[in-house]
Design an enzyme around this catalytic site. Sequence first.
Site, PDB file in Angstrom:
ATOM      1  N   ASN A  95      38.690  36.352  43.431  1.00 26.03           N
ATOM      2  CA  ASN A  95      39.916  35.793  44.005  1.00 26.03           C
ATOM      3  C   ASN A  95      39.760  34.282  44.181  1.00 26.03           C
ATOM      4  O   ASN A  95      38.669  33.775  44.464  1.00 26.03           O
ATOM      5  CB  ASN A  95      40.354  36.494  45.296  1.00 26.03           C
ATOM      6  CG  ASN A  95      39.296  36.563  46.381  1.00 26.03           C
ATOM      7  OD1 ASN A  95      38.107  36.531  46.099  1.00 26.03           O
ATOM      8  ND2 ASN A  95      39.724  36.645  47.627  1.00 26.03           N
ATOM      9  N   ILE A  96      40.871  33.595  43.959  1.00 20.35           N
ATOM     10  CA  ILE A  96      40.882  32.128  44.023  1.00 20.35           C
ATOM     11  C   ILE A  96      42.058  31.723  44.906  1.00 20.35           C
ATOM     12  O   ILE A  96      43.217  31.864  44.515  1.00 20.35           O
ATOM     13  CB  ILE A  96      41.050  31.527  42.601  1.00 20.35           C
ATOM     14  CG1 ILE A  96      39.958  32.052  41.656  1.00 20.35           C
ATOM     15  CG2 ILE A  96      41.018  29.991  42.662  1.00 20.35           C
ATOM     16  CD1 ILE A  96      40.182  31.731  40.184  1.00 20.35           C
TER      17      ILE A  96
ATOM     18  N   GLU B  63      41.429  40.772  40.388  1.00 16.77           N
ATOM     19  CA  GLU B  63      41.843  41.609  39.260  1.00 16.77           C
ATOM     20  C   GLU B  63      42.670  40.815  38.263  1.00 16.77           C
ATOM     21  O   GLU B  63      42.459  40.877  37.050  1.00 16.77           O
ATOM     22  CB  GLU B  63      42.683  42.802  39.750  1.00 16.77           C
ATOM     23  CG  GLU B  63      41.955  43.737  40.679  1.00 16.77           C
ATOM     24  CD  GLU B  63      42.094  43.331  42.149  1.00 16.77           C
ATOM     25  OE1 GLU B  63      42.071  42.124  42.451  1.00 16.77           O
ATOM     26  OE2 GLU B  63      42.215  44.228  42.990  1.00 16.77           O
TER      27      GLU B  63
END
Length: 202
Positions: free
Chosen positions: A42-43, A55
């Site tokens: 995740n960013i 994802e």
Amino acid sequence: MDDQELIRLAVEARTRAYAPYSHFQVGAALLAADGTVYQGCNIENAAYTPSNCAERTAFFKAVSESCQRFRAIAIVGGPEGGSLQLTAPCGVCRQVMMEFCDPETFRILMADERGQQKEYLLKELMPESFSAADLALCTGERMKISHPEPDSLRCASAVAKRVSPAPGDPGGEYEAKSSRQLDFEEKKTKEESAWIKVSGTT
Ligand code: THU
């Protein structure tokens, strides 16, 4: 590539999570049909909405490298500095999966710190979903298929039936129906035959 190795690659991807706002770190490992694994984390972003889930990072990396066929994804998540907890994909990520994966066969694996694992098929996490098949139905458009195919074929979430030219000819136009519509029609037929049977015996 076995499931344990895919989970290990998701754990590795999680170490690269950029989550200074939620402090919830997620890693994903996406297994393509050709055996390639795309990792994602995740960013997050100070403006919040531009944040991207692990994802989707994995999917977008793959698609931008010309890969569009997938078998499975492993997901691990948990608070920064804490232990892994079973982490399910969010609704937006499930919708992205619907775009590129066969809901009947695409596997979603989750794992936690204690070795607990959960596995679902995409169709279980995304029932009654909206997909390309719905667009074909709503607009009355027909799916154009340019190579020889049987008279009917089943793709991700739709069934297509040849409408022209004559059966056996290569190419032609296919009428698409979503699995939802087919389910409905199958049930209706069953109910009708049950009703006929009952009324016939009384
Ligand atoms: N997140 C993911 O990356 N994947 C999930 O399956 C659930 C949520 C991220 C988004 C955000 O950066 C953080 O976890 C907290 O929601």
